[in-house]
Design a protein around this motif. Structure first.
Motif, PDB file in Angstrom:
ATOM      1  N   GLU A  48       2.995   8.361  14.656  1.00  0.00           N
ATOM      2  CA  GLU A  48       1.745   7.687  15.002  1.00  0.00           C
ATOM      3  C   GLU A  48       0.752   7.741  13.840  1.00  0.00           C
ATOM      4  OE1 GLU A  48      -1.925   8.112  18.250  1.00  0.00           O
ATOM      5  OE2 GLU A  48      -0.113   9.331  18.424  1.00  0.00           O
ATOM      6  N   ILE A  49       0.712   8.881  13.168  1.00  0.00           N
ATOM      7  CA  ILE A  49      -0.194   9.020  12.034  1.00  0.00           C
ATOM      8  C   ILE A  49       0.247   8.129  10.891  1.00  0.00           C
ATOM      9  CG2 ILE A  49      -1.044  10.663  10.303  1.00  0.00           C
ATOM     10  CD1 ILE A  49      -0.920  12.791  12.469  1.00  0.00           C
ATOM     11  N   SER A  50       1.542   7.971  10.723  1.00  0.00           N
ATOM     12  CA  SER A  50       2.056   7.052   9.714  1.00  0.00           C
ATOM     13  C   SER A  50       1.613   5.623  10.016  1.00  0.00           C
ATOM     14  CB  SER A  50       3.583   7.129   9.668  1.00  0.00           C
ATOM     15  OG  SER A  50       4.126   6.123   8.849  1.00  0.00           O
ATOM     16  N   ALA A  51       1.583   5.257  11.292  1.00  0.00           N
ATOM     17  CA  ALA A  51       1.132   3.918  11.666  1.00  0.00           C
ATOM     18  C   ALA A  51      -0.324   3.700  11.272  1.00  0.00           C
ATOM     19  CB  ALA A  51       1.309   3.712  13.174  1.00  0.00           C
ATOM     20  N   ALA A  52      -1.163   4.740  11.424  1.00  0.00           N
ATOM     21  CA  ALA A  52      -2.560   4.632  11.015  1.00  0.00           C
ATOM     22  C   ALA A  52      -2.667   4.459   9.506  1.00  0.00           C
ATOM     23  CB  ALA A  52      -3.328   5.875  11.465  1.00  0.00           C
ATOM     24  N   ALA A  53      -1.816   5.158   8.760  1.00  0.00           N
ATOM     25  CA  ALA A  53      -1.812   5.028   7.307  1.00  0.00           C
ATOM     26  C   ALA A  53      -1.382   3.630   6.887  1.00  0.00           C
ATOM     27  CB  ALA A  53      -0.886   6.078   6.693  1.00  0.00           C
ATOM     28  N   ILE A  54      -0.388   3.080   7.576  1.00  0.00           N
ATOM     29  CA  ILE A  54       0.076   1.721   7.263  1.00  0.00           C
ATOM     30  C   ILE A  54      -1.041   0.713   7.493  1.00  0.00           C
ATOM     31  CG2 ILE A  54       1.686  -0.112   7.927  1.00  0.00           C
ATOM     32  CD1 ILE A  54       3.663   2.124   8.709  1.00  0.00           C
ATOM     33  N   ARG A  55      -1.731   0.838   8.618  1.00  0.00           N
ATOM     34  CA  ARG A  55      -2.836  -0.069   8.929  1.00  0.00           C
ATOM     35  C   ARG A  55      -3.911  -0.002   7.837  1.00  0.00           C
ATOM     36  NH1 ARG A  55      -3.385   1.486  13.597  1.00  0.00           N
ATOM     37  NH2 ARG A  55      -4.956   3.100  13.320  1.00  0.00           N
ATOM     38  N   PHE A  56      -4.268   1.199   7.429  1.00  0.00           N
ATOM     39  CA  PHE A  56      -5.283   1.377   6.384  1.00  0.00           C
ATOM     40  C   PHE A  56      -4.808   0.759   5.073  1.00  0.00           C
ATOM     41  CE2 PHE A  56      -7.356   3.666   2.955  1.00  0.00           C
ATOM     42  CZ  PHE A  56      -8.676   3.731   3.373  1.00  0.00           C
ATOM     43  N   ALA A  57      -3.537   0.960   4.738  1.00  0.00           N
ATOM     44  CA  ALA A  57      -2.993   0.427   3.481  1.00  0.00           C
ATOM     45  C   ALA A  57      -3.037  -1.093   3.454  1.00  0.00           C
ATOM     46  CB  ALA A  57      -1.555   0.920   3.294  1.00  0.00           C
ATOM     47  N   PHE A  58      -2.679  -1.730   4.562  1.00  0.00           N
ATOM     48  CA  PHE A  58      -2.701  -3.192   4.601  1.00  0.00           C
ATOM     49  C   PHE A  58      -4.130  -3.723   4.537  1.00  0.00           C
ATOM     50  CE2 PHE A  58       1.722  -3.012   5.534  1.00  0.00           C
ATOM     51  CZ  PHE A  58       2.232  -4.270   5.240  1.00  0.00           C
ATOM     52  N   GLN A  59      -5.061  -3.029   5.164  1.00  0.00           N
ATOM     53  CA  GLN A  59      -6.462  -3.437   5.076  1.00  0.00           C
ATOM     54  C   GLN A  59      -6.957  -3.362   3.633  1.00  0.00           C
ATOM     55  OE1 GLN A  59      -8.150  -0.690   7.879  1.00  0.00           O
ATOM     56  NE2 GLN A  59      -7.845  -2.038   9.637  1.00  0.00           N
ATOM     57  N   GLN A  60      -6.590  -2.292   2.942  1.00  0.00           N
ATOM     58  CA  GLN A  60      -6.972  -2.160   1.537  1.00  0.00           C
ATOM     59  C   GLN A  60      -6.354  -3.254   0.690  1.00  0.00           C
ATOM     60  OE1 GLN A  60      -8.929   0.170  -0.300  1.00  0.00           O
ATOM     61  NE2 GLN A  60      -9.755   0.573   1.730  1.00  0.00           N
ATOM     62  N   ALA A  61      -5.092  -3.552   0.933  1.00  0.00           N
ATOM     63  CA  ALA A  61      -4.407  -4.587   0.164  1.00  0.00           C
ATOM     64  C   ALA A  61      -5.034  -5.956   0.396  1.00  0.00           C
ATOM     65  CB  ALA A  61      -2.924  -4.616   0.538  1.00  0.00           C
ATOM     66  N   ALA A  62      -5.425  -6.236   1.636  1.00  0.00           N
ATOM     67  CA  ALA A  62      -6.044  -7.518   1.951  1.00  0.00           C
ATOM     68  C   ALA A  62      -7.383  -7.662   1.228  1.00  0.00           C
ATOM     69  CB  ALA A  62      -6.238  -7.649   3.467  1.00  0.00           C
ATOM     70  N   ARG A  63      -8.176  -6.587   1.172  1.00  0.00           N
ATOM     71  CA  ARG A  63      -9.470  -6.656   0.476  1.00  0.00           C
ATOM     72  C   ARG A  63      -9.289  -6.843  -1.020  1.00  0.00           C
ATOM     73  NH1 ARG A  63     -10.731  -1.919   3.689  1.00  0.00           N
ATOM     74  NH2 ARG A  63     -11.962  -2.518   5.522  1.00  0.00           N
ATOM     75  N   ARG A  64      -8.273  -6.219  -1.581  1.00  0.00           N
ATOM     76  CA  ARG A  64      -8.090  -6.200  -3.026  1.00  0.00           C
ATOM     77  C   ARG A  64      -7.150  -7.295  -3.532  1.00  0.00           C
ATOM     78  NH1 ARG A  64      -9.357  -0.864  -5.014  1.00  0.00           N
ATOM     79  NH2 ARG A  64     -10.314   0.348  -3.331  1.00  0.00           N
TER      80      ARG A  64
END
Length: 331
Positions: free
Chosen positions: A175-191
């Protein structure tokens, strides 16, 4: 347009950054300012300092004499930080606050109203061999929001505010890995960069009571990996995604992938982690040795630290005592 931007900035929770005048903190400040600009939100800069104490063990007293120059030095650090942030991101609103008290509880308190906390890997006086100091390690373990720890570059200079590279994220099916994935994709979308998802399949030791063949274990790992990534591919179809299934230790796989990366994202602890271990061994190792900034993401949990109030700038507020006994770090 300007009014609409101001309203949006007020509605969004700010990016919070701690500064202390060190090279690491300067890099964290530049990174945080650029991040606040990409999020179109406020940047809050916090600096905390403590008065020295004199007296015996039974009758301690604070020295509050401003002639010591501590307050002036602290105000100078904050003024310089604010000016540098405005250079990096001139279009965002910058708020700077000065606190009297230990850095760790001050940052944990202020992080309760932030969307992201950014700190340097080590502060003033940190030993060169100590890659991650006690303040950054503690806030990474206990902050109620994601924490980004910014290392200096190999030559000692600050990590660039706008690097070029991919977002690397560790995936293990938890579950914590899923939160990390979500954060990573959000960062990638912004950048507007790609994501490299890394899953390390640690070779299992044979045991008489376990009759599952190694190839079946690997298939299960691959399926968990694929399922973890699929939902984010649907939500962010324009992002270039690369997946790497590595045989080896997860920490080493992420450290290797951090070379040339823009950011590495890890969960606080992964599959099989103990509830009390708020910062697991993989996260700790990546924080210590990654070649780029590291984001630590975990489920929301508000630390039991008294909320501080601060208004105006420069503002001196009394920080809560450095009592983190209820935040036992077992990592």
């Amino acid at each position: 347009m300007a009014k609409a931007t101001d309203v949006n900035n007020r509605a969004r929770r700010p990016v919070l950054v701690g500064v202390d005048g060190s090279v690491s903190a300067r890099g964290a400040l530049a990174w945080a300012a650029a991040e606040a600009a990409s999020r179109h939100c406020q940047l809050r800069i916090v600096h905390a300092f403590s008065w020295p104490m004199i007296g015996n063990a039974l009758d301690m007293a604070f020295i509050g004499d401003t002639n010591l120059g501590l307050q002036s030095a602290a105000e100078w650090i904050l003024t310089e930080a604010e000016a540098h942030a405005r250079e990096v991101a001139p279009d965002i609103k910058v708020i700077a606050n000065l606190f009297v008290g230990p850095a760790t509880p001050t940052l944990l308190n202020e992080a309760q109203s932030a969307d992201l906390l950014v700190v340097g890997s080590r502060g003033v006086g940190g030993f060169r061999g100590l890659l991650v100091g006690s303040v950054s390690a503690t806030v990474a373990a206990h902050a109620p929001c994601p924490v980004v720890v910014v290392h200096p570059q190999g030559d000692g200079t600050a990590f660039p505010a706008s690097p070029t590279g991919r977002i690397v994220v560790g995936v293990d099916g938890s579950e914590i890995s899923a939160a990390a994935i979500r954060f990573a994709f959000q960062q990638a979308a912004r950048r507007h960069v790609g994501v490299t998802a890394v899953h390390a399949a640690v070779p299992t030791r044979p045991h008489p009571s376990l009759r599952v063949p190694a190839d079946i274990v690997e298939q299960i790992d691959q399926q968990l990996f694929a399922e973890a990534m699929e939902s984010k591919r649907v939500l962010f179809p324009a992002i270039d995604v690369r997946t790497e299934l590595v045989h080896g230790h997860p920490a080493q796989a992420l450290i290797d992938a951090s070379a040339g990366a823009e950011l590495v994202v890890v969960g606080s602890h992964g599959r099989g982690g103990f509830a009390g271990m708020l910062l697991g061994s993989v996260s700790q190792a990546v924080l210590q040795h990654a070649a780029c900034p590291v984001a630590v993401v975990r489920p929301h949990r508000t630390p039991s630290v008294v909320k501080l109030s601060s208004a105006g700038r420069p503002c001196l507020a009394a920080a809560a005592p450095d009592d983190l006994s209820d935040l036992k770090e077992q990592s």
